[in-house]
Motif scaffolding. Structure first.
Motif, PDB file in Angstrom:
ATOM      1  N   TYR A 223       0.786  -1.233   0.000  1.00 55.98           N
ATOM      2  CA  TYR A 223       0.000   0.000   0.000  1.00 55.98           C
ATOM      3  C   TYR A 223       0.823   1.291   0.000  1.00 55.98           C
ATOM      4  O   TYR A 223       0.250   2.374  -0.121  1.00 55.98           O
ATOM      5  CB  TYR A 223      -0.936   0.009   1.213  1.00 55.98           C
ATOM      6  CG  TYR A 223      -1.865  -1.173   1.226  1.00 55.98           C
ATOM      7  CD1 TYR A 223      -3.004  -1.197   0.425  1.00 55.98           C
ATOM      8  CD2 TYR A 223      -1.592  -2.294   2.012  1.00 55.98           C
ATOM      9  CE1 TYR A 223      -3.846  -2.292   0.413  1.00 55.98           C
ATOM     10  CE2 TYR A 223      -2.427  -3.400   1.997  1.00 55.98           C
ATOM     11  CZ  TYR A 223      -3.550  -3.391   1.206  1.00 55.98           C
ATOM     12  OH  TYR A 223      -4.388  -4.479   1.180  1.00 55.98           O
ATOM     13  N   CYS A 224       2.136   1.190   0.132  1.00 54.53           N
ATOM     14  CA  CYS A 224       2.977   2.390   0.201  1.00 54.53           C
ATOM     15  C   CYS A 224       4.189   2.255  -0.708  1.00 54.53           C
ATOM     16  O   CYS A 224       4.687   1.156  -0.935  1.00 54.53           O
ATOM     17  CB  CYS A 224       3.471   2.626   1.629  1.00 54.53           C
ATOM     18  SG  CYS A 224       2.160   2.959   2.809  1.00 54.53           S
ATOM     19  N   PHE A 225       4.662   3.396  -1.188  1.00 59.62           N
ATOM     20  CA  PHE A 225       5.887   3.432  -1.977  1.00 59.62           C
ATOM     21  C   PHE A 225       6.776   4.534  -1.420  1.00 59.62           C
ATOM     22  O   PHE A 225       6.350   5.682  -1.294  1.00 59.62           O
ATOM     23  CB  PHE A 225       5.591   3.704  -3.450  1.00 59.62           C
ATOM     24  CG  PHE A 225       6.838   3.894  -4.265  1.00 59.62           C
ATOM     25  CD1 PHE A 225       7.664   2.818  -4.545  1.00 59.62           C
ATOM     26  CD2 PHE A 225       7.216   5.150  -4.710  1.00 59.62           C
ATOM     27  CE1 PHE A 225       8.836   2.984  -5.273  1.00 59.62           C
ATOM     28  CE2 PHE A 225       8.375   5.331  -5.442  1.00 59.62           C
ATOM     29  CZ  PHE A 225       9.188   4.254  -5.724  1.00 59.62           C
ATOM     30  N   ALA A 226       8.023   4.174  -1.066  1.00 60.60           N
ATOM     31  CA  ALA A 226       8.915   5.139  -0.418  1.00 60.60           C
ATOM     32  C   ALA A 226      10.219   5.293  -1.177  1.00 60.60           C
ATOM     33  O   ALA A 226      10.758   4.327  -1.727  1.00 60.60           O
ATOM     34  CB  ALA A 226       9.206   4.698   1.014  1.00 60.60           C
ATOM     35  N   THR A 227      10.721   6.516  -1.198  1.00 57.47           N
ATOM     36  CA  THR A 227      12.054   6.821  -1.705  1.00 57.47           C
ATOM     37  C   THR A 227      12.740   7.719  -0.686  1.00 57.47           C
ATOM     38  O   THR A 227      12.172   8.037   0.361  1.00 57.47           O
ATOM     39  CB  THR A 227      11.999   7.559  -3.061  1.00 57.47           C
ATOM     40  OG1 THR A 227      11.558   8.908  -2.835  1.00 57.47           O
ATOM     41  CG2 THR A 227      11.056   6.868  -4.029  1.00 57.47           C
ATOM     42  N   ASP A 228      13.947   8.159  -1.006  1.00 61.05           N
ATOM     43  CA  ASP A 228      14.648   9.082  -0.113  1.00 61.05           C
ATOM     44  C   ASP A 228      14.156  10.513  -0.268  1.00 61.05           C
ATOM     45  O   ASP A 228      14.637  11.423   0.411  1.00 61.05           O
ATOM     46  CB  ASP A 228      16.157   9.033  -0.363  1.00 61.05           C
ATOM     47  CG  ASP A 228      16.790   7.786   0.235  1.00 61.05           C
ATOM     48  OD1 ASP A 228      16.101   7.057   0.972  1.00 61.05           O
ATOM     49  OD2 ASP A 228      17.979   7.527  -0.045  1.00 61.05           O
ATOM     50  N   ALA A 229      13.161  10.715  -1.166  1.00 59.69           N
ATOM     51  CA  ALA A 229      12.624  12.052  -1.382  1.00 59.69           C
ATOM     52  C   ALA A 229      11.188  12.207  -0.894  1.00 59.69           C
ATOM     53  O   ALA A 229      10.764  13.310  -0.518  1.00 59.69           O
ATOM     54  CB  ALA A 229      12.694  12.422  -2.864  1.00 59.69           C
ATOM     55  N   TYR A 230      10.432  11.113  -0.879  1.00 58.33           N
ATOM     56  CA  TYR A 230       9.017  11.190  -0.502  1.00 58.33           C
ATOM     57  C   TYR A 230       8.477   9.790  -0.240  1.00 58.33           C
ATOM     58  O   TYR A 230       9.113   8.786  -0.559  1.00 58.33           O
ATOM     59  CB  TYR A 230       8.195  11.863  -1.608  1.00 58.33           C
ATOM     60  CG  TYR A 230       8.261  11.123  -2.923  1.00 58.33           C
ATOM     61  CD1 TYR A 230       7.387  10.065  -3.206  1.00 58.33           C
ATOM     62  CD2 TYR A 230       9.211  11.455  -3.883  1.00 58.33           C
ATOM     63  CE1 TYR A 230       7.463   9.365  -4.387  1.00 58.33           C
ATOM     64  CE2 TYR A 230       9.299  10.756  -5.077  1.00 58.33           C
ATOM     65  CZ  TYR A 230       8.419   9.717  -5.322  1.00 58.33           C
ATOM     66  OH  TYR A 230       8.506   9.013  -6.494  1.00 58.33           O
TER      67      TYR A 230
ATOM     68  N   SER B 185      13.931   8.318  -6.351  1.00 59.64           N
ATOM     69  CA  SER B 185      13.678   9.676  -5.874  1.00 59.64           C
ATOM     70  C   SER B 185      13.474  10.639  -7.036  1.00 59.64           C
ATOM     71  O   SER B 185      12.758  11.630  -6.918  1.00 59.64           O
ATOM     72  CB  SER B 185      14.850  10.161  -5.009  1.00 59.64           C
ATOM     73  OG  SER B 185      14.993   9.369  -3.854  1.00 59.64           O
ATOM     74  N   ASP B 186      14.111  10.336  -8.174  1.00 57.67           N
ATOM     75  CA  ASP B 186      14.087  11.237  -9.324  1.00 57.67           C
ATOM     76  C   ASP B 186      12.916  11.012 -10.265  1.00 57.67           C
ATOM     77  O   ASP B 186      12.516  11.919 -10.989  1.00 57.67           O
ATOM     78  CB  ASP B 186      15.388  11.110 -10.119  1.00 57.67           C
ATOM     79  CG  ASP B 186      16.608  11.451  -9.285  1.00 57.67           C
ATOM     80  OD1 ASP B 186      16.535  12.417  -8.496  1.00 57.67           O
ATOM     81  OD2 ASP B 186      17.622  10.744  -9.397  1.00 57.67           O
ATOM     82  N   LEU B 187      12.368   9.797 -10.276  1.00 57.92           N
ATOM     83  CA  LEU B 187      11.313   9.499 -11.238  1.00 57.92           C
ATOM     84  C   LEU B 187      10.415   8.375 -10.744  1.00 57.92           C
ATOM     85  O   LEU B 187      10.879   7.269 -10.477  1.00 57.92           O
ATOM     86  CB  LEU B 187      11.918   9.116 -12.586  1.00 57.92           C
ATOM     87  CG  LEU B 187      10.913   8.888 -13.717  1.00 57.92           C
ATOM     88  CD1 LEU B 187      10.176  10.183 -14.047  1.00 57.92           C
ATOM     89  CD2 LEU B 187      11.622   8.345 -14.955  1.00 57.92           C
ATOM     90  N   LEU B 188       9.128   8.664 -10.643  1.00 57.51           N
ATOM     91  CA  LEU B 188       8.115   7.678 -10.264  1.00 57.51           C
ATOM     92  C   LEU B 188       7.538   7.060 -11.534  1.00 57.51           C
ATOM     93  O   LEU B 188       7.147   7.773 -12.458  1.00 57.51           O
ATOM     94  CB  LEU B 188       7.007   8.351  -9.466  1.00 57.51           C
ATOM     95  CG  LEU B 188       5.804   7.484  -9.080  1.00 57.51           C
ATOM     96  CD1 LEU B 188       6.199   6.453  -8.030  1.00 57.51           C
ATOM     97  CD2 LEU B 188       4.656   8.363  -8.576  1.00 57.51           C
TER      98      LEU B 188
END
Length: 222
Positions: free
Chosen positions: A17-24, A66-69
């Motif tokens: 249910y979640c997607f995480a990066t170092d930006a958001y 972090s740069d591209l979803l």
């Protein structure tokens, strides 16, 4: 605090249910503000509550960095507007395998994908300057469901072969370990949300499983 055990309304499969990066971090719209605040504290990044294709399955449907979803073409127009509102760079990937999060592993400019991806999909990814490789893990083509990877480490499906583990480590320039989550589920991404700041795990995860995950993701001394 860099770790948290939690469930979403009694469901320990929080990674779906979640997607995480170092930006958001992307989280479902219907989660409580209390849970959102806790996850924001652990991951140390802004949290945005959105939907994809009218569902809460952000972890299964999205992938990227972090740069591209990367999002599937079944995303709705109003959902695209939400991503743009939050200034999240995105690219729509056209493929019949819409569960991008389950079917891809991305770190930096390297991507391991389900071998069933057709050439058109591969070409879309290459146009994004991704180095694309096809492969399976533990005889499963849904490679994204078998791995959780961050800039600090990687946890892999418990039945991955030594050759597969070596391939992952070489391909993504990472260290790794095998493990499970939520009392024996080898599809580790289903129960883990992680970035380089911290990780959240499903609340059925045992102490032994936590130790493996903590070490593999580089938080043993954190």
């Amino acid at each position: 605090m860099h770790a948290l055990k939690i469930s979403f309304n009694g469901n320990p499969n929080i990674g779906l249910y979640c997607f995480a990066t170092d930006a958001y971090c992307l989280m479902p719209i219907h989660l409580s503000s209390k849970i959102v605040a806790k996850i924001k504290q652990v991951l140390g990044v802004p949290v945005y509550q959105v939907s994809i294709a009218g569902t809460d399955l952000l972890g299964a449907l999205c992938t990227g960095s972090s740069d591209l979803l990367l999002v599937p073409e079944i995303i709705r127009d109003e959902e695209i507007k939400q991503l743009e509102k939050h200034k999240i760079p995105y690219k729509i990937i056209k493929t019949k395998l819409n569960a991008l999060g389950n079917n891809m592993i991305i770190k930096g400019d390297t991507c391991l994908v389900n071998p069933e991806f057709d050439q058109e999909t591969i070409d879309q990814l290459k146009k994004l300057n991704l180095k694309v490789f096809k492969g399976e893990i533990a005889e499963s083509p849904t490679v994204g469901s078998c791995v959780v990877i961050t800039s600090k480490g990687c946890i892999i499906h418990r039945d991955a072969s030594e050759k597969e583990i070596e391939h992952i480590e070489k391909l993504f320039k990472t260290t790794s370990d095998i493990g499970t989550v939520n009392m024996g589920n080898p599809h580790v991404s289903s129960g883990i949300i992680a970035n380089s700041n911290g990780y959240i795990i499903g609340d059925l995860t045992s102490g032994h499983e936590i130790m493996r995950i903590e070490s593999a993701l580089g938080f043993q001394n954190g």
